[in-house]
Scaffold this motif. Sequence first.
Motif, PDB file in Angstrom:
ATOM      1  N   GLN A   1     -22.576 -10.149 -19.118  1.00 23.49           N
ATOM      2  CA  GLN A   1     -23.154 -10.194 -17.510  1.00 23.49           C
ATOM      3  C   GLN A   1     -24.105  -8.832 -17.653  1.00 23.49           C
ATOM      4  OE1 GLN A   1     -19.425  -9.178 -15.601  1.00 23.49           O
ATOM      5  NE2 GLN A   1     -19.463 -11.024 -14.441  1.00 23.49           N
ATOM      6  N   LEU A   2     -23.997  -7.839 -18.386  1.00 17.04           N
ATOM      7  CA  LEU A   2     -24.996  -6.768 -18.392  1.00 17.04           C
ATOM      8  C   LEU A   2     -26.249  -7.167 -19.068  1.00 17.04           C
ATOM      9  CD1 LEU A   2     -23.002  -3.706 -19.224  1.00 17.04           C
ATOM     10  CD2 LEU A   2     -24.058  -4.287 -16.932  1.00 17.04           C
ATOM     11  N   LYS A   3     -26.191  -8.018 -20.005  1.00 13.03           N
ATOM     12  CA  LYS A   3     -27.310  -8.416 -21.034  1.00 13.03           C
ATOM     13  C   LYS A   3     -28.138  -9.302 -19.939  1.00 13.03           C
ATOM     14  CE  LYS A   3     -25.502  -7.687 -25.283  1.00 13.03           C
ATOM     15  NZ  LYS A   3     -25.088  -8.263 -26.402  1.00 13.03           N
TER      16      LYS A   3
ATOM     17  N   ARG B   1     -24.067   0.429 -19.054  1.00  9.16           N
ATOM     18  CA  ARG B   1     -24.901   0.803 -20.003  1.00  9.16           C
ATOM     19  C   ARG B   1     -25.362  -0.624 -20.606  1.00  9.16           C
ATOM     20  NH1 ARG B   1     -25.807   5.583 -18.554  1.00  9.16           N
ATOM     21  NH2 ARG B   1     -24.222   7.076 -19.098  1.00  9.16           N
ATOM     22  N   LYS B   2     -26.166  -1.376 -20.223  1.00 16.10           N
ATOM     23  CA  LYS B   2     -26.819  -2.475 -20.605  1.00 16.10           C
ATOM     24  C   LYS B   2     -26.953  -2.664 -22.188  1.00 16.10           C
ATOM     25  CE  LYS B   2     -29.354  -3.560 -16.529  1.00 16.10           C
ATOM     26  NZ  LYS B   2     -30.627  -4.004 -15.849  1.00 16.10           N
TER      27      LYS B   2
ATOM     28  N   MET C   1     -25.959  -4.798 -11.670  1.00 15.48           N
ATOM     29  CA  MET C   1     -24.400  -5.160 -11.687  1.00 15.48           C
ATOM     30  C   MET C   1     -23.664  -4.100 -10.912  1.00 15.48           C
ATOM     31  SD  MET C   1     -23.530  -8.032 -13.263  1.00 15.48           S
ATOM     32  CE  MET C   1     -21.890  -7.578 -13.225  1.00 15.48           C
ATOM     33  N   SER C   2     -22.552  -4.324 -10.183  1.00 16.25           N
ATOM     34  CA  SER C   2     -21.781  -3.282  -9.606  1.00 16.25           C
ATOM     35  C   SER C   2     -20.478  -3.157 -10.063  1.00 16.25           C
ATOM     36  CB  SER C   2     -21.915  -3.524  -8.085  1.00 16.25           C
ATOM     37  OG  SER C   2     -21.128  -2.630  -7.469  1.00 16.25           O
TER      38      SER C   2
ATOM     39  N   GLY D   1     -23.557  -2.644 -23.496  1.00 15.35           N
ATOM     40  CA  GLY D   1     -22.729  -3.843 -23.145  1.00 15.35           C
ATOM     41  C   GLY D   1     -21.285  -3.162 -22.319  1.00 15.35           C
ATOM     42  N   LYS D   2     -21.639  -2.013 -21.996  1.00 21.09           N
ATOM     43  CA  LYS D   2     -20.245  -0.845 -21.672  1.00 21.09           C
ATOM     44  C   LYS D   2     -20.507  -0.613 -20.106  1.00 21.09           C
ATOM     45  CE  LYS D   2     -18.877   0.130 -26.129  1.00 21.09           C
ATOM     46  NZ  LYS D   2     -18.541   0.844 -27.060  1.00 21.09           N
ATOM     47  N   VAL D   3     -19.295   0.029 -19.515  1.00 21.92           N
ATOM     48  CA  VAL D   3     -19.662   0.446 -18.228  1.00 21.92           C
ATOM     49  C   VAL D   3     -18.897   1.771 -18.445  1.00 21.92           C
ATOM     50  CG1 VAL D   3     -19.141   0.649 -16.016  1.00 21.92           C
ATOM     51  CG2 VAL D   3     -19.718  -1.609 -17.096  1.00 21.92           C
ATOM     52  N   GLN D   4     -19.515   3.091 -17.988  1.00 15.89           N
ATOM     53  CA  GLN D   4     -19.097   4.215 -18.003  1.00 15.89           C
ATOM     54  C   GLN D   4     -18.643   4.673 -16.431  1.00 15.89           C
ATOM     55  OE1 GLN D   4     -21.986   6.654 -20.033  1.00 15.89           O
ATOM     56  NE2 GLN D   4     -20.534   6.529 -21.867  1.00 15.89           N
TER      57      GLN D   4
END
Length: 149
Positions: free
Chosen positions: A95-97, A130-131, A102-103, A134-137
């Motif tokens: 999704q990030l890529k 973090r596109k 994105m929320s 590919g992670k979310v902090q």
Amino acid sequence: MSEISSAEKISYNDYHVPAFGYELIREILIPELLGKNTPHLLYWAGKSLARKFPLDTFEQIADFFHQAAWGSLETKNENNNEIEFEFTSELISHQLKQKKEMSFQLEAGFLAQQYEMQKKVICEAFEHPRKKGGKVQITIKWDKKDVIE
């Protein structure tokens, strides 16, 4: 035996939700229904979910993330007034890529409320997708003076 009691015995570990169905609801239907208020309302929805599913340990929270198909959750850093988490999954990475915006406010609200209930202080969470990785902090902050009675 009622339908409810038999349904409660179903193991969700045996079922898999297709990514298309998950994205259809989360990325198309919910924003269509909530409009520009989507991130704000998802944050409060996450807090509401946490109140319905109170958890006592990080391990339980990480397991909830896994069961909800939100991703693998890890603690990255912690100090006296904040904690930083990172979560990821193949779906999040994809999704990030693919998407510009994105929320992850649902997850942020959920984590904020879990820590608020555990620490007995008001907590606030901030997401940092973090596109590149590919992670979310998600950073949760609190002030020890903002005690919940």
